[in-house]
Write a protein that holds these residues in place. Structure first.
Motif, PDB file in Angstrom:
ATOM      1  N   ASN A 154       0.735  -1.315  -0.064  1.00 31.31           N
ATOM      2  CA  ASN A 154       0.030   0.135  -0.073  1.00 31.31           C
ATOM      3  C   ASN A 154       0.759   1.265  -0.023  1.00 31.31           C
ATOM      4  O   ASN A 154       1.679   1.192   0.815  1.00 31.31           O
ATOM      5  CB  ASN A 154      -0.704  -0.062   1.262  1.00 31.31           C
ATOM      6  N   ALA A 155       0.590   2.048  -0.852  1.00 31.18           N
ATOM      7  CA  ALA A 155       1.303   3.433  -1.096  1.00 31.18           C
ATOM      8  C   ALA A 155       0.838   4.268  -0.203  1.00 31.18           C
ATOM      9  O   ALA A 155      -0.536   4.592   0.182  1.00 31.18           O
ATOM     10  CB  ALA A 155       1.483   3.859  -2.382  1.00 31.18           C
ATOM     11  N   PHE A 156       1.801   5.150   0.356  1.00 27.83           N
ATOM     12  CA  PHE A 156       1.198   6.350   1.456  1.00 27.83           C
ATOM     13  C   PHE A 156       2.254   7.367   1.235  1.00 27.83           C
ATOM     14  O   PHE A 156       3.557   7.188   0.730  1.00 27.83           O
ATOM     15  CB  PHE A 156       1.009   5.917   2.926  1.00 27.83           C
ATOM     16  N   VAL A 157       2.033   8.825   1.644  1.00 29.15           N
ATOM     17  CA  VAL A 157       3.015   9.790   1.401  1.00 29.15           C
ATOM     18  C   VAL A 157       2.955  10.463   2.755  1.00 29.15           C
ATOM     19  O   VAL A 157       1.891  10.638   3.279  1.00 29.15           O
ATOM     20  CB  VAL A 157       2.234  10.546   0.386  1.00 29.15           C
ATOM     21  N   ILE A 158       4.144  11.141   3.199  1.00 29.53           N
ATOM     22  CA  ILE A 158       4.268  11.971   4.065  1.00 29.53           C
ATOM     23  C   ILE A 158       4.905  13.226   3.701  1.00 29.53           C
ATOM     24  O   ILE A 158       6.131  13.165   3.054  1.00 29.53           O
ATOM     25  CB  ILE A 158       5.236  11.036   5.043  1.00 29.53           C
ATOM     26  N   GLY A 194      11.591  20.060   8.431  1.00 31.19           N
ATOM     27  CA  GLY A 194      11.791  18.835   9.047  1.00 31.19           C
ATOM     28  C   GLY A 194      10.727  18.256  10.078  1.00 31.19           C
ATOM     29  O   GLY A 194      10.899  17.327  10.672  1.00 31.19           O
ATOM     30  N   GLU A 195       9.657  18.968   9.994  1.00 31.78           N
ATOM     31  CA  GLU A 195       8.349  18.698  10.487  1.00 31.78           C
ATOM     32  C   GLU A 195       7.429  18.199   9.671  1.00 31.78           C
ATOM     33  O   GLU A 195       7.176  18.428   8.754  1.00 31.78           O
ATOM     34  CB  GLU A 195       7.949  20.006  11.572  1.00 31.78           C
ATOM     35  N   ARG A 196       6.808  17.041  10.338  1.00 30.87           N
ATOM     36  CA  ARG A 196       5.772  16.430   9.456  1.00 30.87           C
ATOM     37  C   ARG A 196       4.572  17.379   9.713  1.00 30.87           C
ATOM     38  O   ARG A 196       4.155  18.006  10.378  1.00 30.87           O
ATOM     39  CB  ARG A 196       5.232  15.062  10.285  1.00 30.87           C
ATOM     40  N   VAL A 197       4.035  17.553   8.489  1.00 33.70           N
ATOM     41  CA  VAL A 197       2.777  18.357   8.191  1.00 33.70           C
ATOM     42  C   VAL A 197       1.777  17.759   7.318  1.00 33.70           C
ATOM     43  O   VAL A 197       1.936  16.597   6.753  1.00 33.70           O
ATOM     44  CB  VAL A 197       3.073  19.797   7.362  1.00 33.70           C
ATOM     45  N   PRO A 198       0.360  18.193   7.419  1.00 28.34           N
ATOM     46  CA  PRO A 198      -0.571  17.631   6.728  1.00 28.34           C
ATOM     47  C   PRO A 198      -0.215  18.030   4.992  1.00 28.34           C
ATOM     48  O   PRO A 198       0.298  18.989   4.853  1.00 28.34           O
ATOM     49  CB  PRO A 198      -2.019  18.269   7.110  1.00 28.34           C
TER      50      PRO A 198
END
Length: 129
Positions: free
Chosen positions: A39-43, A48-52
């Motif tokens: 399953n593909a997913f994107v971050i 450097g911070e994870r964001v929507p």
């Protein structure tokens, strides 16, 4: 969930809020992953911070509004540079008034002065004549 593949790409976008007219640009690291179940997913990461995802529900950094136009990178910075250049080459309004023998209270802000960007400022160079 065990990860078996990941690739990272760098993309930048320009944003203009349709509510308050604020314009800004942001660079993102976009990590494409595939988990153990294929399953593909994107971050998305910014600074450097994870964001929507900025593409699903962009939020104005000035007013918090969600009616935001997304453009290719460089649109906002190009307009900002054009405005800075025109402000530095334009004479102050009081100088023009003084030459004509009038007292004028307002002056043009010097180049580099803080400026609240309005939507019309950002879109003006793209209007057809």
């Amino acid at each position: 969930m065990s990860e078996i593949a990941a690739t990272t790409v760098h993309e930048a976008y320009a944003f203009a809020c349709m509510r308050c007219g604020h314009g800004w640009e942001q660079a993102f690291e976009i990590e494409h992953h595939v988990d153990g179940s294929n399953n593909a997913f994107v971050i998305y990461k910014a600074d450097g911070e994870r964001v929507p995802s900025p593409l699903s529900t962009p939020t104005c950094t000035n007013c918090g509004g969600h009616v935001v136009r997304i453009m290719r990178a460089g649109r906002v910075s190009t307009v900002q540079q054009l405005l800075r250049n025109s402000a530095s080459t334009r004479p102050a309004i009081e100088d023009i008034g003084a030459r004509e023998g009038e007292a004028v209270a307002a002056t043009v802000a010097p180049a580099g002065a803080g400026h609240h960007w309005h939507l019309s400022d950002l879109l003006h160079p793209f209007h057809r004549k």
